[in-house]
Write a protein that holds these residues in place. Structure first.
Motif, PDB file in Angstrom:
ATOM      1  N   LYS A  53       0.841  -1.210   0.000  1.00 20.12           N
ATOM      2  CA  LYS A  53       0.000   0.000   0.000  1.00 20.12           C
ATOM      3  C   LYS A  53       0.866   1.246   0.000  1.00 20.12           C
ATOM      4  CE  LYS A  53      -2.705   0.882   3.586  1.00 20.12           C
ATOM      5  NZ  LYS A  53      -3.887   0.780   4.479  1.00 20.12           N
ATOM      6  N   GLY A  57      -1.217   3.308  -3.070  1.00 22.02           N
ATOM      7  CA  GLY A  57      -2.523   2.961  -2.531  1.00 22.02           C
ATOM      8  C   GLY A  57      -3.618   2.960  -3.576  1.00 22.02           C
ATOM      9  N   ILE A  80      -9.434  -1.023   2.247  1.00 18.08           N
ATOM     10  CA  ILE A  80      -8.214  -0.263   2.010  1.00 18.08           C
ATOM     11  C   ILE A  80      -7.534   0.080   3.334  1.00 18.08           C
ATOM     12  CG2 ILE A  80      -7.310   1.958   1.217  1.00 18.08           C
ATOM     13  CD1 ILE A  80      -7.866   0.060  -1.046  1.00 18.08           C
TER      14      ILE A  80
END
Length: 295
Positions: A53, A57, A80
């Motif tokens: 990430k 991202g 996320i």
């Protein structure tokens, strides 16, 4: 009487010792090993990709949308926020396209029934292997399962054997003896990394159609994608190509220079290894990397 009492006590003591030995031997036999995410991808894929990430991202978000299908903004943001890393393995052959993915992060098993619910288009089945049972969620010919806290496995429904067979084997037998390229992929931090033992698959998707034959007699290819601070739609890319023989390097350098003329990269050899060619500062659109993962 005393002798009988002694024998009785000795029998009880020996029984207790035997029970303790049996319990410890059972614990030892059932020892569970830690499963490393990359081990679950095995070694048979055409392309391996490591996406932290911290590397990008937004690209990680694109992968989730690509394979989870329609997902609410709330669920997407929840995923996320919990995901740290995604590892992918892609195969493309006469039988078709297949993909494996392993997501690591702060992901509890109880998370599954909420994210992969029937209301969101998932069907549920149980998969049993090696004495273990798993809840598998199916959507759009892709399987999703959380075999343990902090891991999500994603794989094509047609995949045989299942990633779960691999998971159970790793849990009981221990980690694989991994090649150098797995260490290269594991070290991805601020960058996205890939490795391919079948370079023709990834080159055609990364570069696109150029009219130039890119059958370069390569053994493998690996590379890194960095955020391009000048243009957020592009990555700055460094690629290492290993040829089957040094006799192919000169022609490969010319063909790559022609195919990549639109990007003006730096192409150079390696003084110590005549089979190696480096392509540096190649500018590629982010959608070209996602193309590798397209179903």
């Amino acid at each position: 009487m005393k002798k009988s009492s002694f024998i009785k006590r000795l029998s009880v003591l020996l029984g207790a010792v035997s029970l303790i030995i049996l319990l410890f031997s059972c614990q030892s036999a059932s020892k569970a090993f830690e499963v490393r995410p990359l081990d679950l991808l095995g070694t048979e894929n055409d392309v391996f990709i490591s996406v932290p990430k911290s590397g990008d991202g937004e690209f990680l978000k694109s992968i989730i949308l690509e394979y989870a299908g329609e997902i609410s903004e709330k669920d997407l943001q929840t995923l996320i926020s919990r995901v740290d890393h995604i590892y992918c393995g892609v195969s493309e052959n006469k039988r078709g396209f297949s993909i494996q993915g392993v997501v690591s992060g702060n992901i509890p098993k109880v998370f599954a029934s909420n994210i992969f619910s029937a209301k969101k288009g998932f069907s549920k089945m149980e998969y049993k292997t090696g004495g273990s049972g798993f809840d598998v969620y199916l959507k759009d010919s892709m399987n999703f399962v959380i075999p343990e806290n902090n891991l999500i496995c994603i794989y094509s429904a047609s995949e045989t054997p299942s990633m779960l067979d691999t998971y159970v084997s790793l849990k009981t037998s221990g980690p694989l003896e991994l090649d150098d390229y797995f260490a290269f992929l594991e070290k991805a931090d601020k960058d996205i990394r890939f490795y391919s033992p079948n370079p023709a698959v990834i080159l055609s998707k990364l570069i696109g159609y150029t009219g130039i034959n890119l059958n370069l007699n390569l053994s493998w290819i690996e590379g890194t994608f960095f955020e391009n601070t000048e243009n957020q739609e592009y990555y700055s890319t460094d690629i290492t190509l290993c040829f089957e023989s040094s006799k192919y390097v000169k022609a490969g350098k010319v063909l790559l220079g022609m195919a990549l003329s639109f990007a003006s990269p730096e192409v150079s050899g390696d003084d110590e290894n005549p089979n190696i060619l480096y392509v540096k500062n190649l500018k590629l659109k982010k959608k070209q990397l996602l193309r590798i993962l397209n179903k």
